[in-house]
Design an enzyme around this catalytic site. Structure first.
Site, short mmCIF file in Angstrom:
data_model
loop_
_atom_site.label_atom_id
_atom_site.label_comp_id
_atom_site.label_asym_id
_atom_site.label_seq_id
_atom_site.Cartn_x
_atom_site.Cartn_y
_atom_site.Cartn_z
CB THR A 193 -0.94 0.01 1.23
OG1 THR A 193 -1.80 -1.12 1.11
CG2 THR A 193 -1.77 1.27 1.29
CE LYS A 245 -5.14 -0.27 4.26
NZ LYS A 245 -4.41 -1.07 3.27
CG ASP A 246 -1.90 5.91 8.81
OD1 ASP A 246 -1.19 5.40 7.95
OD2 ASP A 246 -2.04 5.41 9.95
CG ASP A 274 -5.54 -3.95 1.53
OD1 ASP A 274 -4.94 -4.60 0.66
OD2 ASP A 274 -5.12 -3.84 2.70
CG HIS A 312 -5.16 -8.34 3.47
ND1 HIS A 312 -4.03 -9.05 3.17
CD2 HIS A 312 -4.90 -7.06 3.13
CE1 HIS A 312 -3.12 -8.23 2.67
NE2 HIS A 312 -3.62 -7.01 2.62
CG ASP A 359 -2.90 0.11 -2.82
OD1 ASP A 359 -3.70 -0.69 -3.37
OD2 ASP A 359 -2.80 0.20 -1.58
ZN LIG Z 1 -2.95 -1.63 -0.31
#
Ligand SMILES: [Zn+2]
Length: 560
Positions: free
Chosen positions: A93, A175-176, A319, A323, A366
């Site tokens: 990422t 996500k940061d 994502d 996962h 990504d």
């Molecule tokens: Zn990712």
């Protein structure tokens, strides 16, 4: 546009402009034709969209069930690059987001992983962590983030430089790192979602001292609670024929649930799954990001004046879900059908607030993801699992046998072996000897396919193949000393779900769509690379390229 004065100036400007253009319209036709195409305006807003872990084939696999206003709007009304790849390893990422926006690979921008072993500090660090800043809207370490470790500029940085900081640049993600790296160093703000007991969007003092009122109001509305409801399939479950069966052994159920099957009662499951963090691993993580992005567009007046603004939105729930449930799951199919609707909502907001033809969108990912190897094995495809801790033990034993020394290795991470330089010097061991010994030894190790030494990577340019990808991902200062590559479809991961990180096409092949102002309609299967995106947008905006850019503009995409 950043203040009241400029707003007044804008009003005066717009009023005078409309008079001017009316005059121009009344002129005889021949010259006005050429004039209108030559004076086509730059986009008022660029929206960069990154869908985390989106494989290229998700565009085709779910195509029939997408609406006309989401993915299909970009595919059919814009330019579709069907052979777009990452040009480096590891496909994670943080390097992915950095490469999209800097137009170069980790060898230059320095984001070599999500986490990596920092040999100067002697510890593993996180790509965006920064002790020099504090959270805004958060007191925890979740807010202590910045893009400082990214060494080169982003297309968003270049836009700020080009416009003397007048462009408004905002990054948003669950996500940061998905918000921070795209927004870049010179951005107005980046916002990311804090889970746990918070359930709010936060930022850091790297960008601003306090949340703007609209963001604080958004958090106060407690939307996150609304989304902790039941997650059931959008359509009857028997219609999900592009995926495997709902109940299978390749998926991981959330804590507190026996099997990974619909429906998911999120309000019950939140207790055992870190409360608001649970939203991230559901489609509602994307929905709340879309909600927040729509608020940002409206409240920040993005795309309302003549200075181009830039909104970078990353959808990362895809994502987490990949996962957990794997690429072949109904959970993934449902997530993409719902994301498609969130995109439709975002695009119609752009039509309303900025106007069709006034904005430009690109959409990519990504990294991709592998099909679950245990599942692939049931289809007789070569696949498997690599046990990292056994490998570490075996490697240390081999080194001890040969050199009579322990502690010659500091760390093994991201398939890179980092030497303990101080111990090598103390024991008078030539690093090149150790590199060669390790390469010779581990090439024979089960599931290792290829090995590259630092010496080979820094002493010449690899022309193509895996070596080139390794080299593009290899930062001379930050990377390790021996890099190994696992066999195709072999991962170091649990037997449930999917992961990514390799040089194989399942991880490198991602969508690339351009749409809107300045963009041709069409498609091409010519190979493009993710590092071409930032130079393409720079060309569109007629601004300087990011300072480390190694990609090239994709000329057939651009009208001019
Ligand atoms: Zn990712």
């Amino acid at each position: 546009m950043k203040n009241l004065l400029s707003l007044i100036l804008l009003f005066v400007f717009l009023t005078s402009c409309s008079t001017l253009s009316r005059k121009r319209d009344q002129q005889p036709s021949t010259s006005s034709m050429t004039e209108s195409s030559a004076t086509e305006k730059a986009p008022k807003l660029v929206v960069g969209i990154v869908v985390d872990q989106m494989r290229y084939d998700y565009l085709s696999r779910f195509y029939d069930r997408y609406t006309d206003g989401g993915f299909k709007r970009l595919m059919n009304g814009g330019f579709n690059l069907t052979n777009n790849h990452y040009n480096y390893v590891p496909t994670y990422t943080a390097p992915g987001h950095a490469s999209i926006y800097t137009g170069t690979s980790p060898m230059n921008h320095g984001i070599i992983g999500n986490n990596w072993y920092d040999k100067f500090q002697g510890k593993v660090i996180y790509n965006a962590s920064d002790d020099q800043v504090s959270g805004v809207g958060s007191l925890s370490d979740d807010g202590k983030m910045s893009p400082r470790r990214m060494l080169t500029t982003t297309v968003t940085d270049q836009l700020e430089l080009h416009t003397q900081g007048e462009a408004k640049v905002i990054g948003i993600s669950v996500k940061d790192r998905g918000a921070i790296l795209p927004a870049g160093h010179a951005a107005d703000a980046a916002y990311w979602f804090e889970g746990g007991d918070k359930g709010s969007f936060i930022s850091s003092t790297f960008y601003l001292e306090q949340l703007p009122k609209w963001a604080a109001d958004f958090n106060a509305s407690r939307k996150a609670d609304d989304y902790l409801k039941a997650w059931n399939t959008l359509y009857p479950i028997e219609t999900y024929t592009a995926s495997g069966t709902d109940l299978n052994k390749f998926e991981k159920a959330p804590r507190g649930k026996a099997n990974a099957v619909f429906p998911y009662d999120l309000n019950t499951l939140r207790e055992k799954n870190d409360n608001y963090s649970l939203i991230k691993a559901t489609p509602y993580g994307n929905t709340i990001v879309a909600d927040f992005a729509i608020e940002a567009i409206k409240a920040e007046n993005m795309g309302k004046d003549e200075v181009t603004d830039f909104l970078a939105v990353s959808f990362s729930s895809t994502d987490y879900i990949g996962h957990q449930y794997g690429v072949n799951s109904i959970e993934i199919e449902d997530t993409y059908l719902r994301l498609d609707k969130d995109l439709e909502r975002l695009f119609s907001t752009l039509d309303k607030e900025v106007g069709e033809g006034n904005y430009t969108i690109f959409l990519t990912a990504d990294h991709g993801a592998i099909n679950n190897p245990a599942y692939l094995q049931t289809r007789r495809i070569n696949a498997g699992y690599f046990n990292r801790s056994n490998f570490r033990d075996d490697l240390n034993k081999a080194i001890l046998n040969k050199y009579g020394q322990e502690d010659l290795i500091s760390n093994i991470s991201n398939d890179q072996i980092f030497f303990n330089k101080a111990n090598l010097i103390k024991n008078n061991i030539n690093p090149i000897d150790l590199e060669n010994f390790i390469a010779m030894t581990i090439t024979d190790y089960k599931h290792i396919d290829k090995v590259f030494t630092r010496n080979a990577l820094v002493s010449g340019t690899m022309q193509d193949g895996t070596g080139k990808l390794i080299q593009n991902g290899f930062h001379h200062k930050r990377s390790g000393d021996v890099i190994y590559v696992l066999e195709p479809a072999v991962i170091s991961y649990s037997k449930t779900g999917s992961t990514h990180g390799s040089s194989q096409s399942y991880d490198t092949h991602v969508p690339l769509l351009f749409y809107g102002n300045g963009i041709n309609k069409g498609s091409s299967s010519k190979r493009t690379e993710v590092i071409d995106i930032a130079p393409t947008i720079s060309s569109l905006l007629k601004i300087g390229f990011p300072n480390g850019a190694t990609g090239n503009p994709i000329s057939e995409v651009l009208k001019h």
